[in-house]
Design a protein around this motif. Structure first.
Motif: not given
Length: 453
Positions: A217-226, A256-262, A290-298
């Protein structure tokens, strides 16, 4: 399942046996075809029928691919009153009112008519089942929407993430759900900020993603399911055994800039469905997280910036003032500015420099206003100001237009250069005097030489 009820003189249901269906062997005087999930159970065996025709003698027959049986019943709740060999419209309406899907009369019954009635009944049953499925799906969607709203709108800040992971686990019917953030200066390490473990919240933790389901998930910056067999896919991950984890689904959290946050993930102790609906739900929760995490970081960046500005504002040896651009009223000043002008805070805040007579020359104010309108900033302007005592001094001013909320304001830094200017004048006077002496000495030498000649 098709059920044809009528009133019977017998009180027990009998088991079915095989045979061939023919119109002459239908013994019911009145046949009402209705839909009913009907399962007859005998010791060690189960029979499921498509058509049940009530009559006096139990028979099991076949009609094409349909399994048909004749039974006796005294089920007054499901049965319909009968009248032999009579095409009774009133009775037909009563039968339909009690749940029948069709009304057939003995004398008019043919294999073609029965076949048509069965096809129509089965089709109606299929449509009804489809409608029930759609209603259940709608109810499920409404429940999911409620969980999304409760999990993403009821709280903000740190409590938001706890509410979110719990609602996510309920929406996806998963045992575990957690959200992480990247650890600065430690690539490949994550910190869990909220963790739901089935019945309660767990403690936060930090871990290396290498060799875990989260790594992809972290490496692809996408979605992964097992969806199944999670422990066999990651045999070195002991925590999966302890959690009895069987399946996993995770999605990266990007700003919003495409940077990985978690990332956001769920685990379950049973196989996980890979429906598009589940992926869509995970994406909805991830977008809100992601929106809430970015808001808290801002907010945190803003808080740090404000603290830095506040420290510089208070400790600066130069006078700093913030005033409205339209009327010049002071909003905030530091202690150096108060000492420089000789006013107290209450005497300055809410007043303008023009009201207090701080400007000595009107043309200086006009020049500065014109520069601010065209450039929105000025630098190193020498302006003469007046103190509360009436004494004047020369200030070196740099200012810039800033927006505080919806109102444009002026941030100005003023340094009293009166002492420096006097010192410069003295040094210049000394330099000029020394130059004059040197020139005078040289002139005297030239005159002496000329006289000797």
């Amino acid at each position: 399942m098709i059920y044809a009820p009528c009133r019977s003189t017998h009180g027990r249901r009998r088991s079915a046996f095989s045979g061939a269906l023919a119109a002459s062997r239908i013994r019911a005087a009145l046949l009402c075809v209705a839909r009913l999930d009907y399962l007859f159970v005998q010791p060690r065996r189960r029979y499921r029928f498509d058509l049940c025709v009530t009559g006096r003698i139990g028979q099991k027959m076949e009609f094409g691919s349909l399994h048909v049986m004749m039974i006796n019943t005294d089920d007054t709740h499901r049965s319909v009153r009968t009248q032999h060999e009579t095409d009774n419209k009133q009775l037909a309406l009563q039968a339909l009112a009690q749940g029948a899907q069709d009304y057939l009369v003995k004398g008019q019954l043919t294999p073609e008519l029965l076949s048509r009635a069965l096809r129509y009944a089965i089709e109606r049953g299929r449509i009804l089942k489809q409608l029930q499925t759609e209603v259940q799906e709608r109810q499920r969607s409404e429940q999911t929407l409620r969980l999304i709203v409760e999990g993403t709108a009821s709280v903000t800040g740190k409590d938001f993430f706890h509410s979110l992971v719990r609602s996510l686990a309920e929406a996806l019917e998963a045992r575990y759900a957690f959200i992480t953030e990247c650890i600065e200066d430690c690539p490949g390490y994550l910190r869990a900020i909220a963790f739901w473990q089935g019945k309660e919240f767990g403690e936060g933790f930090e871990y290396d993603v290498h060799g875990t389901p989260c790594e992809q998930v972290i490496n692809s910056r996408g979605c992964q399911c097992y969806p199944n067999g999670l422990q066999s896919l990651f045999p070195e991950e002991a925590d999966l055994v302890m959690m009895e984890a069987v399946s996993y689904s995770g999605i990266a959290l990007l700003d919003t800039a495409g940077e990985l946050m978690g990332h956001l993930a769920v685990l379950d102790d049973k196989p996980m469905e890979t429906e598009p609906r589940n992926t869509a739900l995970l994406e909805i929760f991830a977008a809100r997280a992601a929106a809430e995490m970015e808001r808290l970081r801002a907010e945190e960046a803003m808080r740090i910036s404000q603290e830095k500005f506040s420290t510089a504002f208070r400790s600066s040896p130069s006078g700093i003032s913030i005033s409205t651009l339209n009327n010049g009223r002071y909003i905030e000043v530091n202690d150096s500015y108060l000492r420089m002008l000789g006013y107290s805070r209450s005497e300055l805040i809410g007043k303008s420099a023009l009201e207090l007579g701080i400007w000595v020359k009107a043309e200086d104010r006009a020049t500065m206003s014109q520069l601010l309108q065209t450039q929105r900033a000025v630098s190193n302007l020498e302006i003469e100001f007046r103190k509360k005592s009436g004494q004047t001094f020369l200030g070196l001013v740099s200012a810039e237009v800033v927006d505080l909320g919806d109102e444009p304001c002026l941030l100005a830094i003023t340094t009293d250069i009166t002492v420096q200017r006097k010192r410069l004048h003295r040094e210049l006077a000394v330099f000029q005097f020394r130059g004059l002496i040197q020139n005078l000495a040289a002139y005297r030498c030239e005159v002496t030489v000329s006289l000797r000649v």
